[in-house]
Design a protein around this motif. Structure first.
Motif, short mmCIF file in Angstrom:
data_model
loop_
_atom_site.label_atom_id
_atom_site.label_comp_id
_atom_site.label_asym_id
_atom_site.label_seq_id
_atom_site.Cartn_x
_atom_site.Cartn_y
_atom_site.Cartn_z
N HIS A 1 53.73 42.41 49.01
CA HIS A 1 52.41 42.69 48.45
C HIS A 1 52.17 41.77 47.26
N SER A 2 51.49 40.67 47.54
CA SER A 2 51.22 39.67 46.52
C SER A 2 49.75 39.61 46.14
N ALA A 3 48.89 40.29 46.95
CA ALA A 3 47.46 40.28 46.64
C ALA A 3 47.24 40.90 45.26
N GLY A 4 46.36 40.32 44.50
CA GLY A 4 46.13 40.88 43.18
C GLY A 4 44.99 40.19 42.46
N LEU A 5 44.71 40.74 41.31
CA LEU A 5 43.76 40.15 40.40
C LEU A 5 44.19 40.57 39.01
N ALA A 6 43.66 39.92 38.00
CA ALA A 6 44.05 40.25 36.63
C ALA A 6 42.81 40.33 35.76
N ILE A 7 42.75 41.38 34.97
CA ILE A 7 41.65 41.57 34.02
C ILE A 7 42.27 41.82 32.65
N SER A 8 41.97 40.95 31.73
CA SER A 8 42.52 41.06 30.38
C SER A 8 41.40 41.43 29.41
N LYS A 9 41.39 42.71 28.96
CA LYS A 9 40.35 43.20 28.04
C LYS A 9 40.96 44.24 27.11
N PRO A 10 40.44 44.31 25.89
CA PRO A 10 40.85 45.42 25.02
C PRO A 10 40.31 46.74 25.58
N LEU A 11 40.85 47.85 25.07
CA LEU A 11 40.49 49.17 25.58
C LEU A 11 38.98 49.41 25.58
N ASP A 12 38.31 49.08 24.47
CA ASP A 12 36.89 49.42 24.37
C ASP A 12 36.01 48.58 25.27
N GLU A 13 36.55 47.48 25.81
CA GLU A 13 35.77 46.65 26.73
C GLU A 13 36.15 46.88 28.20
N THR A 14 37.22 47.62 28.44
CA THR A 14 37.67 47.89 29.81
C THR A 14 36.78 48.96 30.44
N THR A 15 36.10 48.58 31.53
CA THR A 15 35.16 49.50 32.17
C THR A 15 35.87 50.31 33.26
N GLU A 16 35.19 51.35 33.71
CA GLU A 16 35.74 52.15 34.83
C GLU A 16 35.87 51.29 36.07
#
Length: 701
Positions: free
Chosen positions: A525-540
């Protein structure tokens, strides 16, 4: 008779004058060209089948005198792909002088060793057993082929009479005999007794044709095959139906594919009782006509006639006693029905071996079937790799065509079991098998790799394929998959568009793996994505997509893979490509880091649960794979650069400097970690391998 391309109905006329003219008067190159285009038509001869040759005048390097040299396909070669490196060059006169020392049929094996004393070209491939068959005939260019139509004539009852009916006195006929020096003498005598003939039919075996030039030889072969094909077509028309008509009705194509994908892992597991096998499935019209027929029950046990056929398909297939509409959902119930059939087949093969073996016969080989027939569904084949199993399927389809033709002409006959055994367990055939190169570490394994359209996933697929595995690449982008699969050798890889957030999409990918290769052994399982955000900018939305792709995707991939692996009963490997971020608490990383930690712990939980099934579950943790990695092409790179107060261009150096080895980590390094898990650390499960150049804060212990 002078045919053009338009005149041939049953063979492909592939000779291109411009290509031939470009070869000039180089008779060896023209013979190779003829060989390749003959091998391109499976109705003429199949992969590895048949042999071709030419004779030229060369200067003897020791005497400087002119001598005749025969150039012939070497042992184990394939005329469709034949090149100069695959042929043997022998002094024709020396080869013919072996008649003076030949001691009869008991002397055949020794004669093969003497072929080496006839070598002219020191770069020669090992001469094949067919060498004297060509050498004892006087013609400049010779084809020995296994066309379906000709073997149908050769395998028909009253074959000699049928040969005269088709070609009159223009073709010779020689009864069945195992290939060797004596068969060469029989061909020579047939020509002496019938001067002026254009070729010879070998009983139960095939065809010899010839010509003064490569083109004349090619045209002679095509014309002889065309005449046999026309004769058979007329007989089939007169008869009205073949194989006694239809007994079983096929399911619709989609339902056949669904049933095949369900049963293939079960069949694969049973066929792999001694050696793991790779599968192939065929439900072509030719196959269905035969396997659904009234005559299947009579013809299938008879086995094939041509040695090239049964050497690759075994002496006879296994016919399953299953209704095509049978519910295959309960794997244990289906397995209970299949096991007695396989045991009976194995016992039958052992009886065949014990009854026919000689004092010096090699040990009995794997008694499992190669060809398995499921009426109403299709035909399965299982062998050591995809090419071998695909070719076995093609050869059995050739055998079906032979049976159809022979039954239309008079009646199909197969080789007596003892004759078949003496070919299958010939010491020379055993020696050829012993010369085969050692199998690669992942040979006989099937791997499914997610996110394989590029980056780390593609590097993993490349590594597994390079070590012998068959690989099914999956990704959400079909254009990337098509480009990626195009980089592999044929019979190595396939692809399936797969969204790992959707259960049905994952099921489709596994169905493709089962239909293409028989099952699944390795899932990465190599499929993926990455999202780098602080807590207050991380959306649902950010949170959900990370959880769905990385965590839920892994769960569903594992759940469905385990069901297939349990059907096979062969164990397996599941590898999670997680991240250093699942172990290290870094800034601006709550969504990604949490999902990666979940992947890591899920792998440990699965390892604890699946050990009894010999399914090993391990994790590879990359870090800082920037060069060649898809996730670094967008916002993730900008987010990580911002977190560290540097520019995006400075990231590779930044990540290299911070690890203990000061090394840049590449996708290929992650692929090596996966390879170690599946091929070297075979008693490891529940483990985490960090491929990060050494990050002290990510040490597992």
């Amino acid at each position: 008779m002078n045919h053009s391309a338009k005149n041939f109905k049953y063979v492909n006329y592939l000779w291109e004058e411009s290509k031939a003219e470009a070869l000039g008067d180089d008779q060896v190159e023209l013979f190779l060209y003829r060989s390749n285009i003959l091998g391109a038509d499976l109705r003429i001869t199949n992969y590895g089948g048949g042999n071709t040759s030419c004779k030229t005048v060369e200067k003897d390097p020791l005497t400087n005198e002119e001598v005749e040299v025969m150039w012939i396909k070497g042992s184990g070669g394939d005329i469709g792909t034949l090149n100069k490196a695959g042929i043997a060059g022998l002094y024709t006169e020396r080869l013919r002088n072996l008649k003076n020392v030949y001691g009869g049929l008991a002397d055949e094996d020794r004669m093969v060793g003497l072929f080496d004393h006839c070598i002219y070209d020191l770069e020669s491939k090992a001469p094949s057993i067919d060498t004297p068959l060509h050498g004892l005939l006087p013609f400049k260019h010779i084809d020995h082929l296994h066309p379906d139509a000709l073997i149908a004539v050769a395998a028909a009852k009253d074959s000699e009479k049928v040969t005269r009916e088709i070609w009159g006195d223009t073709m010779g006929w020689v009864p069945w005999q195992r290939p060797g020096f004596d068969l060469g003498l029989q061909l020579e005598k047939c020509l002496e007794d019938n001067p002026g003939i254009r070729g010879i039919v070998l009983g139960s075996h095939g065809l010899f044709t010839w010509g003064d030039t490569s083109y004349e030889c090619y045209m002679n072969s095509l014309e002889v095959i065309e005449m046999a094909s026309e004769y058979i077509a007329k007989k089939i028309t007169e008869k009205g139906s073949v194989f006694g008509g239809q007994k079983v009705k096929s399911l619709p194509q989609e339902e056949r594919a669904e049933k095949a994908s369900q049963i293939m892992p079960l069949l694969r597991g049973l066929c792999s009782s001694e050696n793991r096998m790779i599968g192939h499935f065929s439900d072509s019209d030719v196959v269905l006509e035969y396997i659904n027929s009234n005559d299947l029950e009579r013809l299938a046990p008879m086995g094939t006639s041509c040695p090239d056929h049964f050497l690759r398909t075994k002496i006879q297939p296994l016919v399953l006693d299953l209704d095509p509409k049978e519910d295959l959902g309960d794997a244990k119930a289906v397995l209970k029905k299949l096991e007695p059939a396989f045991e009976a087949y194995r016992q039958g093969y052992k009886d065949y071996y014990e009854t026919c073996k000689r004092d010096n016969s090699p040990a009995m080989r794997d008694p499992n079937p190669v060809i398995i027939i499921y009426p109403g569904i299709g035909m399965f084949s299982f062998a050591k790799n995809k090419q071998t199993t695909r070719v076995a399927s093609e050869f059995y389809i050739n055998a079906i065509n032979v049976m159809r033709g022979a039954e239309a002409i008079t009646e199909y006959t197969s080789l007596p079991r003892q004759e078949a055994f003496d070919i299958e367990y010939w010491l020379l055939e055993e020696a050829k098998l012993q010369r085969m190169p050692k199998e690669q570490p992942l040979s006989r394994k099937v791997a499914v790799v997610t996110g394989a359209g590029g980056g780390i996933g593609k590097a993993i697929a490349d590594k597994l394929a390079s070590e012998g595995a068959n690989v099914v690449l999956t990704d959400i982008a079909e254009d990337r998959l098509e480009e990626a699969v195009g980089t592999y050798k044929s019979d190595t890889a396939s692809y399936a568009v797969c969204d790992v957030t959707k259960s049905e999409s994952i099921a489709g990918a596994y169905k493709k793996a089962c239909l293409e290769f028989g099952g699944v052994d390795i899932v990465v399982h190599s499929a993926g994505l990455a999202i780098s955000k602080p807590l207050d900018e991380t959306t649902e939305k950010d949170w959900d997509i990370l959880q769905n792709v990385l965590v839920k995707g892994q769960f569903e991939l594992a759940k469905q893979a385990v069901a297939i692996m349990r059907k096979q009963g062969l164990g397996g490997d599941f590898i999670s490509i997680a991240s250093k971020n699942g172990l290290v608490s870094g800034p601006n990383n709550v969504g990604y880091g949490t999902a990666k930690a979940a992947q890591q712990h899920m792998a440990r939980l699965l390892a604890a649960e699946l050990g009894g099934d010999k399914i090993r579950v391990n994790t590879v943790n990359p870090d800082g794979v920037i060069v060649g990695s898809k996730i670094w092409e967008g916002d993730w790179a900008e987010g990580r650069a911002k977190a560290y107060g540097i520019t995006v261009d400075e990231l590779p150096a930044h990540y290299a400097k911070r690890n203990l080895l000061n090394e840049i980590i590449y996708p290929e390094d992650i692929a090596n970690g996966v390879f170690a898990c599946v091929a070297i650390l075979d008693k490891t499960t529940g483990n985490i391998i960090n491929v990060d150049g050494g990050m002290a804060n990510a040490f597992v212990r």
